[in-house]
Motif scaffolding. Structure first.
Motif, mmCIF file in Angstrom:
data_model
loop_
_atom_site.group_PDB
_atom_site.id
_atom_site.type_symbol
_atom_site.label_atom_id
_atom_site.label_comp_id
_atom_site.label_asym_id
_atom_site.label_seq_id
_atom_site.Cartn_x
_atom_site.Cartn_y
_atom_site.Cartn_z
ATOM 1 N N ARG A 15 0.838 -1.217 0.000
ATOM 2 C CA ARG A 15 0.000 0.000 0.000
ATOM 3 C C ARG A 15 0.863 1.254 0.000
ATOM 4 N N LYS A 16 0.335 2.292 -0.657
ATOM 5 C CA LYS A 16 1.066 3.561 -0.692
ATOM 6 C C LYS A 16 0.727 4.390 0.540
ATOM 7 N N CYS A 17 1.765 4.818 1.239
ATOM 8 C CA CYS A 17 1.576 5.654 2.430
ATOM 9 C C CYS A 17 2.529 6.837 2.342
ATOM 10 N N ALA A 18 2.109 7.972 2.906
ATOM 11 C CA ALA A 18 2.983 9.149 2.906
ATOM 12 C C ALA A 18 3.273 9.578 4.330
ATOM 13 N N VAL A 19 4.494 10.028 4.554
ATOM 14 C CA VAL A 19 4.866 10.627 5.843
ATOM 15 C C VAL A 19 5.291 12.057 5.549
ATOM 16 N N ILE A 20 4.618 13.008 6.186
ATOM 17 C CA ILE A 20 4.936 14.409 5.949
ATOM 18 C C ILE A 20 5.764 14.919 7.109
ATOM 19 N N GLY A 21 6.976 15.366 6.798
ATOM 20 C CA GLY A 21 7.941 15.751 7.819
ATOM 21 C C GLY A 21 9.131 14.821 7.714
ATOM 22 N N GLY A 22 10.297 15.315 8.194
ATOM 23 C CA GLY A 22 11.506 14.508 8.026
ATOM 24 C C GLY A 22 12.386 14.478 9.263
ATOM 25 N N GLY A 23 11.800 14.708 10.431
ATOM 26 C CA GLY A 23 12.568 14.681 11.692
ATOM 27 C C GLY A 23 12.550 13.296 12.326
ATOM 28 N N SER A 24 12.875 13.240 13.633
ATOM 29 C CA SER A 24 12.984 11.935 14.293
ATOM 30 C C SER A 24 11.629 11.243 14.433
ATOM 31 N N GLU A 35 8.148 -1.709 8.163
ATOM 32 C CA GLU A 35 8.023 -3.020 8.818
ATOM 33 C C GLU A 35 6.721 -3.702 8.417
ATOM 34 N N ALA A 36 5.698 -2.874 8.141
ATOM 35 C CA ALA A 36 4.404 -3.439 7.753
ATOM 36 C C ALA A 36 4.310 -3.639 6.233
ATOM 37 N N GLY A 37 5.413 -3.395 5.528
ATOM 38 C CA GLY A 37 5.457 -3.692 4.093
ATOM 39 C C GLY A 37 4.929 -2.597 3.181
ATOM 40 N N ALA A 38 4.720 -1.391 3.721
ATOM 41 C CA ALA A 38 4.155 -0.313 2.907
ATOM 42 C C ALA A 38 5.179 0.263 1.929
ATOM 43 N N GLN A 39 4.650 0.953 0.912
ATOM 44 C CA GLN A 39 5.499 1.752 0.011
ATOM 45 C C GLN A 39 5.395 3.180 0.510
ATOM 46 N N VAL A 40 6.512 3.752 0.905
ATOM 47 C CA VAL A 40 6.459 5.008 1.646
ATOM 48 C C VAL A 40 7.006 6.187 0.843
ATOM 49 N N ARG A 41 6.244 7.264 0.826
ATOM 50 C CA ARG A 41 6.705 8.529 0.251
ATOM 51 C C ARG A 41 6.925 9.517 1.387
ATOM 52 N N VAL A 42 8.139 10.036 1.500
ATOM 53 C CA VAL A 42 8.436 11.051 2.521
ATOM 54 C C VAL A 42 8.359 12.415 1.847
ATOM 55 N N ILE A 43 7.579 13.298 2.454
ATOM 56 C CA ILE A 43 7.438 14.645 1.891
ATOM 57 C C ILE A 43 7.953 15.650 2.917
ATOM 58 N N ALA A 44 9.086 16.279 2.629
ATOM 59 C CA ALA A 44 9.678 17.268 3.543
ATOM 60 C C ALA A 44 10.815 17.972 2.826
ATOM 61 N N PRO A 45 10.939 19.280 3.022
ATOM 62 C CA PRO A 45 12.045 19.989 2.349
ATOM 63 C C PRO A 45 13.414 19.536 2.837
ATOM 64 N N GLU A 46 13.489 19.173 4.142
ATOM 65 C CA GLU A 46 14.769 18.687 4.686
ATOM 66 C C GLU A 46 14.504 17.467 5.546
ATOM 67 N N GLU A 61 10.534 6.675 -1.100
ATOM 68 C CA GLU A 61 10.974 7.783 -1.950
ATOM 69 C C GLU A 61 10.857 9.079 -1.158
ATOM 70 N N TRP A 62 11.714 10.023 -1.496
ATOM 71 C CA TRP A 62 11.705 11.317 -0.805
ATOM 72 C C TRP A 62 11.365 12.416 -1.794
ATOM 73 N N ILE A 63 10.322 13.155 -1.505
ATOM 74 C CA ILE A 63 10.006 14.351 -2.292
ATOM 75 C C ILE A 63 10.484 15.537 -1.459
ATOM 76 N N ALA A 64 11.535 16.197 -1.929
ATOM 77 C CA ALA A 64 12.181 17.262 -1.137
ATOM 78 C C ALA A 64 11.463 18.598 -1.310
ATOM 79 N N GLU A 65 10.203 18.607 -0.900
ATOM 80 C CA GLU A 65 9.389 19.827 -1.024
ATOM 81 C C GLU A 65 8.485 19.935 0.184
ATOM 82 N N PRO A 66 8.009 21.155 0.488
ATOM 83 C CA PRO A 66 6.967 21.255 1.517
ATOM 84 C C PRO A 66 5.703 20.583 1.015
ATOM 85 N N PHE A 67 4.824 20.247 1.914
ATOM 86 C CA PHE A 67 3.588 19.563 1.550
ATOM 87 C C PHE A 67 2.747 20.362 0.551
ATOM 88 N N THR A 68 2.267 19.669 -0.493
ATOM 89 C CA THR A 68 1.179 20.211 -1.322
ATOM 90 C C THR A 68 0.233 19.040 -1.620
#
Ligand code: PQ2
Ligand code: NAD
Length: 217
Positions: A15-24, A35-46, A61-68
């Motif tokens: 499944r496609k999941c997104a995490v917005i933010g790139g901190g701890s 761990e749950a087998g998801a396909q993860v997109r990270v959205i955060a400028p840094e 995958e990492w999209i190096a942009e603020p959320f849109t």
């Protein structure tokens, strides 16, 4: 207060999941989703260096942009984990509008569709603890004590029971008979032996119950 949520074990494989933010906090969520087998997109400028390492792996995958909003189209689950409350709020509403489930790892918490419990797993036995947002630290503490008191003891026992359950499914016909068998097989004497990690003796008693049920039926 009565229960206000439905506990579930969500299957995320593929499944496609997104995490917005790139901190701890985002990093912890990304690990949990992977761990749950998801396909993860990270959205955060840094993003944190450990997270950067993870984004070089498969399934992240990492999209190096603020959320849109267009970045979360087609997502099953979106985790909002930035340190900017206004950004979390608009990301949550935009994600809900696409039909995605939203997990708030940071305020505003009231927009969350689900909270993540503390979890620990061994030999196929999964234990989770939730205070439904009231005290994550307490969940962490209870998770630690469950690891020592429960998982260590019952994980190896579950491993022994799993093939026996498969065997009995074939041997015994009907739910009522199988239920009666398991009530008898996991009686308090057996469970007391398991608690002392006397797995061989406990299994021998279960096997005795199998032969008794075998001759009765
Ligand atoms: C269980 C665990 C799972 C995981 O994260 O994987 C988890 N938090 C963990 C640790 C932890 N989190 C925090 C501390 C610092 C001490 C403290 O504040 O208590 C510690 C302890 C530490 O750091 O060790 C701070 C914190 N957490 C949240 C907020 C926001 C708020 O409350 O407003 C703030 C305040 C931030 C701030 O002050 O700015 C929110 C959430 N944290 C949740 C889960 C969900 C509710 C779970 C539940 O109901 O129990 C929810 C709602 C988010 C969600 O659903 O995703 C993981 C333990 C894993 C383990 O060790 O087993
Ligand atoms: N759930 C938990 O267990 C828990 C624990 C501690 C803190 N928190 C909360 O989580 C928040 C984040 O914590 P952290 O330590 O990871 O923060 P952090 O400051 O290390 O990282 C914040 C990240 O958000 C990104 N970001 C900021 N604005 C953004 C936007 N518009 N779009 C996309 N990304 C954006 C930044 O680039 C950065 O990567 C905290 O502010 C706190 O409220 C939650």
């Amino acid at each position: 207060m009565g229960a206000t949520v439905l506990p579930v074990n969500l299957k995320l494989a593929g499944r496609k999941c997104a995490v917005i933010g790139g901190g701890s906090v985002a990093l912890r969520r990304v690990k949990t989703l992977l761990e749950a087998g998801a396909q993860v997109r990270v959205i955060a400028p840094e993003i944190d260096s450990e997270l950067l390492k993870l984004t070089r792996e498969e399934n992240v995958e990492w999209i190096a942009e603020p959320f849109t909003a267009s970045l979360v189209l087609g997502m099953f689950l979106v985790v909002c984990a930035t340190n900017d409350e206004a950004a979390n709020r608009s990301a949550a509403w935009a994600s809900k509008a696409t039909g995605a489930l939203v997990n708030m790892a940071a305020p505003p918490m009231e927009l969350s569709d689900l909270t993540l419990p503390a979890k620990t797993e061994r030999d196929g036995l999964l234990l989770t603890v939730s205070t439904n947002g009231a005290s994550p630290e307490l969940s962490r503490r209870i998770r630690q004590s469950m690891e020592a008191d429960i998982l260590e003891v019952y994980g190896p026992w579950l491993e022994r029971l799993t093939p026996i359950r498969k065997e009995m499914r074939k041997k015994l016909e009907g739910h009522a008979q199988r239920q009666a068998f398991w009530r008898e097989a996991l009686n308090s004497e057996v469970m007391a032996l398991v608690k002392e990690k006397k797995y061989d003796e406990a299994e021998a008693l279960v096997r005795n119950a199998i032969s008794r049920f075998g001759t009765e039926s």
